[in-house]
Design a protein around this motif. Structure first.
Motif, PDB file in Angstrom:
ATOM      1  N   ASN A   1       0.855  -1.183   0.000  1.00  0.00           N
ATOM      2  CA  ASN A   1       0.000   0.000   0.000  1.00  0.00           C
ATOM      3  C   ASN A   1       0.893   1.236   0.000  1.00  0.00           C
ATOM      4  N   HIS A   2       0.698   2.097  -1.012  1.00  0.00           N
ATOM      5  CA  HIS A   2       1.588   3.238  -1.198  1.00  0.00           C
ATOM      6  C   HIS A   2       0.899   4.545  -0.814  1.00  0.00           C
ATOM      7  N   ASN A   3       1.633   5.366  -0.103  1.00  0.00           N
ATOM      8  CA  ASN A   3       1.100   6.621   0.418  1.00  0.00           C
ATOM      9  C   ASN A   3       1.095   7.737  -0.636  1.00  0.00           C
ATOM     10  N   PHE A   4       1.518   7.407  -1.848  1.00  0.00           N
ATOM     11  CA  PHE A   4       1.537   8.378  -2.944  1.00  0.00           C
ATOM     12  C   PHE A   4       1.067   7.671  -4.206  1.00  0.00           C
ATOM     13  N   GLY A   5       0.240   8.368  -4.995  1.00  0.00           N
ATOM     14  CA  GLY A   5      -0.205   7.801  -6.262  1.00  0.00           C
ATOM     15  C   GLY A   5      -1.706   7.738  -6.364  1.00  0.00           C
ATOM     16  N   GLY A   6      -2.169   7.358  -7.550  1.00  0.00           N
ATOM     17  CA  GLY A   6      -3.597   7.304  -7.794  1.00  0.00           C
ATOM     18  C   GLY A   6      -3.957   6.192  -8.749  1.00  0.00           C
ATOM     19  N   HIS A   7      -4.834   6.502  -9.700  1.00  0.00           N
ATOM     20  CA  HIS A   7      -5.435   5.484 -10.549  1.00  0.00           C
ATOM     21  C   HIS A   7      -4.544   5.039 -11.698  1.00  0.00           C
ATOM     22  N   PHE A   8      -3.502   5.796 -11.986  1.00  0.00           N
ATOM     23  CA  PHE A   8      -2.631   5.496 -13.119  1.00  0.00           C
ATOM     24  C   PHE A   8      -1.210   5.249 -12.595  1.00  0.00           C
ATOM     25  N   PRO A   9      -0.972   4.093 -11.968  1.00  0.00           N
ATOM     26  CA  PRO A   9       0.286   3.903 -11.231  1.00  0.00           C
ATOM     27  C   PRO A   9       1.535   4.013 -12.085  1.00  0.00           C
ATOM     28  N   GLY A  10       1.453   3.638 -13.380  1.00  0.00           N
ATOM     29  CA  GLY A  10       2.613   3.748 -14.243  1.00  0.00           C
ATOM     30  C   GLY A  10       3.032   5.176 -14.489  1.00  0.00           C
ATOM     31  N   LEU A  11       2.114   6.124 -14.233  1.00  0.00           N
ATOM     32  CA  LEU A  11       2.392   7.551 -14.378  1.00  0.00           C
ATOM     33  C   LEU A  11       2.417   8.243 -13.022  1.00  0.00           C
ATOM     34  N   ASP A  12       1.546   7.810 -12.116  1.00  0.00           N
ATOM     35  CA  ASP A  12       1.420   8.438 -10.802  1.00  0.00           C
ATOM     36  C   ASP A  12       2.599   8.149  -9.886  1.00  0.00           C
ATOM     37  N   ASN A  13       3.086   6.903  -9.952  1.00  0.00           N
ATOM     38  CA  ASN A  13       4.195   6.517  -9.078  1.00  0.00           C
ATOM     39  C   ASN A  13       4.986   5.391  -9.748  1.00  0.00           C
ATOM     40  N   PRO A  14       5.693   5.698 -10.838  1.00  0.00           N
ATOM     41  CA  PRO A  14       6.413   4.650 -11.566  1.00  0.00           C
ATOM     42  C   PRO A  14       7.405   3.855 -10.718  1.00  0.00           C
ATOM     43  N   PRO A  15       8.204   4.487  -9.826  1.00  0.00           N
ATOM     44  CA  PRO A  15       9.158   3.687  -9.046  1.00  0.00           C
ATOM     45  C   PRO A  15       8.477   2.652  -8.153  1.00  0.00           C
ATOM     46  N   ALA A  16       7.333   3.024  -7.572  1.00  0.00           N
ATOM     47  CA  ALA A  16       6.629   2.087  -6.701  1.00  0.00           C
ATOM     48  C   ALA A  16       6.088   0.912  -7.503  1.00  0.00           C
ATOM     49  N   LEU A  17       5.472   1.198  -8.642  1.00  0.00           N
ATOM     50  CA  LEU A  17       4.946   0.112  -9.465  1.00  0.00           C
ATOM     51  C   LEU A  17       6.073  -0.773  -9.963  1.00  0.00           C
ATOM     52  N   LEU A  18       7.166  -0.182 -10.391  1.00  0.00           N
ATOM     53  CA  LEU A  18       8.312  -0.945 -10.873  1.00  0.00           C
ATOM     54  C   LEU A  18       8.828  -1.884  -9.785  1.00  0.00           C
ATOM     55  N   GLY A  19       8.992  -1.359  -8.577  1.00  0.00           N
ATOM     56  CA  GLY A  19       9.469  -2.191  -7.478  1.00  0.00           C
ATOM     57  C   GLY A  19       8.514  -3.321  -7.152  1.00  0.00           C
ATOM     58  N   ASP A  20       7.211  -3.029  -7.164  1.00  0.00           N
ATOM     59  CA  ASP A  20       6.220  -4.061  -6.868  1.00  0.00           C
ATOM     60  C   ASP A  20       6.210  -5.144  -7.934  1.00  0.00           C
ATOM     61  N   LEU A  21       6.316  -4.747  -9.196  1.00  0.00           N
ATOM     62  CA  LEU A  21       6.313  -5.736 -10.279  1.00  0.00           C
ATOM     63  C   LEU A  21       7.530  -6.652 -10.182  1.00  0.00           C
ATOM     64  N   ARG A  22       8.645  -6.109  -9.801  1.00  0.00           N
ATOM     65  CA  ARG A  22       9.844  -6.945  -9.672  1.00  0.00           C
ATOM     66  C   ARG A  22       9.693  -8.014  -8.602  1.00  0.00           C
ATOM     67  N   GLU A  23       8.805  -7.783  -7.649  1.00  0.00           N
ATOM     68  CA  GLU A  23       8.592  -8.796  -6.600  1.00  0.00           C
ATOM     69  C   GLU A  23       7.963 -10.060  -7.151  1.00  0.00           C
ATOM     70  N   ILE A  24       7.421 -10.013  -8.375  1.00  0.00           N
ATOM     71  CA  ILE A  24       6.928 -11.233  -9.012  1.00  0.00           C
ATOM     72  C   ILE A  24       8.043 -12.285  -9.041  1.00  0.00           C
ATOM     73  N   GLY A  25       9.288 -11.807  -9.191  1.00  0.00           N
ATOM     74  CA  GLY A  25      10.433 -12.735  -9.252  1.00  0.00           C
ATOM     75  C   GLY A  25      10.565 -13.614  -8.039  1.00  0.00           C
ATOM     76  N   ASN A  26      10.111 -13.170  -6.878  1.00  0.00           N
ATOM     77  CA  ASN A  26      10.204 -13.988  -5.660  1.00  0.00           C
ATOM     78  C   ASN A  26       9.256 -15.167  -5.681  1.00  0.00           C
ATOM     79  N   TYR A  27       8.216 -15.107  -6.513  1.00  0.00           N
ATOM     80  CA  TYR A  27       7.183 -16.142  -6.494  1.00  0.00           C
ATOM     81  C   TYR A  27       7.085 -16.901  -7.812  1.00  0.00           C
ATOM     82  N   TRP A  28       7.926 -16.537  -8.775  1.00  0.00           N
ATOM     83  CA  TRP A  28       7.855 -17.166 -10.099  1.00  0.00           C
ATOM     84  C   TRP A  28       8.499 -18.538 -10.071  1.00  0.00           C
ATOM     85  N   LYS A  29       7.803 -19.504 -10.642  1.00  0.00           N
ATOM     86  CA  LYS A  29       8.342 -20.871 -10.739  1.00  0.00           C
ATOM     87  C   LYS A  29       8.321 -21.334 -12.182  1.00  0.00           C
TER      88      LYS A  29
END
Length: 420
Positions: A392-420
């Motif tokens: 849950n991010h304290n900054f951003g809105g409905h367009f995360p790729g524009l509203d808070n790109p670093p947060a979305l980027l970091g969250d997407l990279r966490e897919i790597g922890n669960y990928w099999k």
């Protein structure tokens, strides 16, 4: 070239036009490199913007943005569009990415496909909504292809696929009654049969969240991780949350209040697009604004302004007025406004009040942003899938790729922890 009314009906853009039957491909569709070239349509757009006369005073008492986009903002956008915005420059930047088209079920589908140099890169599909487009993810595509590390130090990189949904940008308008499951089927065909990935991960927001959840639910052997920022289930109000013994912290309580406010005063566009009553007709707004650049700016721009963080345009947000003009220009120049708005009418039950769990054991990750118009606490998200991570991010809105790109980027990279 302008799209005629007859062609709109033939394409199935207008609700109520003739039904077409999806046809599964009998062989692997061909992929064609694609270059964005809308230059021939720019003079018409500029002439429209220049000749649109806005009132010198509002016809109602100015109450800020409570009644929609303000006259001051619209005039400011109009001036910037004419004096400080150049589509040729935007087009050049957009064409730095690898664009392609292919034919699936009789529809031309446009997509961006950027591959990592890593041999173990995870295929990742990014799904936009309305009034978004593939442009929403431009700020993070290149970074996603680079090798990085998750929070736990695991190496991760992605092959990134960003489709334009049917009826958006350069993708064909779909037949009547084209649903989220239809789009899910098409996207799965694109990734598995056209691009030949056996398994893949996905991210979806807004309508892309609904399509993404359908993929997660229905294609559980190919979709092996899903990351969402929006669900196809209606958020619950405070009383409903209390009834489920779900308590909220201060940030979550604020986010719930944003959603309540939106559902009370901000969803008129949704009703207009959905054909839920005799007074809301998506064809009317679609045809009224199809060839009206400033009209599309008012309709779409207001959503970007009101659904984003109030500090939009300040780091880490890149959602500036210039970025909004780029999105609206894409809608106008691709003549896709009318075909985009009917996606709601095609999916009147696209957002359900009946929560259900996806039929998969694949991991589900979720990102919440403070000013998003929809809020789902972890306990609700867990009712829809195998929730393994909720940020849950304290900054951003409905367009995360524009509203808070670093947060979305970091969250997407966490897919790597669960990928099999």
């Amino acid at each position: 070239m302008r799209v005629s009314l007859a062609k709109l009906f033939a394409l199935g853009v207008l609700a109520g036009s003739s039904q077409a039957s999806p046809v599964q491909p009998q062989h692997t569709p061909q992929v064609h490199p694609f270059t964005v070239n809308l230059s021939s349509r720019v003079p018409r757009m500029l002439e429209q913007i220049r000749s649109t006369q806005l009132l010198s005073q509002p016809v109602y008492i100015d109450t800020g943005n409570a009644n929609g986009i303000t006259l001051h903002d619209l005039k400011s956008f109009q001036k910037q569009w004419l004096t400080a915005f150049n589509w040729e420059s935007e087009q050049k930047e957009i064409n730095k990415f690898k664009h392609y088209t292919t034919l699936i079920e009789g529809l031309t589908i446009h997509f961006v496909h950027e591959k990592s140099n890593a041999t173990d890169a995870i295929p990742l599909v990014l799904l936009h909504g309305w009034p978004g487009s593939f442009l929403e993810f431009i700020p993070i595509i290149e970074e996603l292809t680079k090798q990085a590390t998750t929070a736990s130090g695991k190496k991760v990189s992605f092959d990134v696929i960003v489709p334009s949904l049917p009826g958006f940008a350069f993708s064909s308008a779909p037949p009547v009654n084209w649903t989220f499951p239809d789009s899910a089927r098409l996207i799965n065909t694109l990734v598995t049969q056209v691009l030949h990935y056996d398994t893949y991960a996905l991210f979806g927001t807004d309508i892309g969240g609904g399509i993404g959840w359908e993929l997660y639910d229905q294609y559980n052997t190919t979709v092996r991780a899903a990351h969402l920022a929006f669900l196809p289930f209606l958020p619950l109000n405070s009383a409903q949350l209390d009834a489920q013994n779900i308590t909220l912290n201060s940030l979550e309580a604020f986010e719930e209040s944003v959603t309540t406010e939106w559902s009370t005063t901000g969803e008129g566009y949704f009703l207009e697009h959905t054909t839920k009553s005799n007074t809301t007709k998506p064809n009317t707004i679609g045809l009224a604004l199809q060839d009206n650049a400033v009209g599309q700016l008012a309709w779409i721009g207001e959503k970007f302004l009101n659904w984003s963080d109030p500090s939009a345009g300040s780091a880490p947000s890149i959602l500036t007025h210039h970025e909004i003009l780029r999105h609206v220009s894409l809608y106008y120049l691709t003549e896709s406004f009318a075909s985009s708005v009917v996606i709601y009418a095609q999916n009147p039950q696209g957002f359900s009040s009946a929560y259900r769990k996806a039929r998969t054991d694949a991991p589900l990750l979720f990102s919440a942003f403070k000013y998003n118009v929809g809020f789902w606490p972890p306990a609700l998200v867990a009712q829809t899938g195998n929730l393994v991570l909720y940020n849950n991010h304290n900054f951003g809105g409905h367009f995360p790729g524009l509203d808070n790109p670093p947060a979305l980027l970091g969250d997407l990279r966490e897919i790597g922890n669960y990928w099999k």
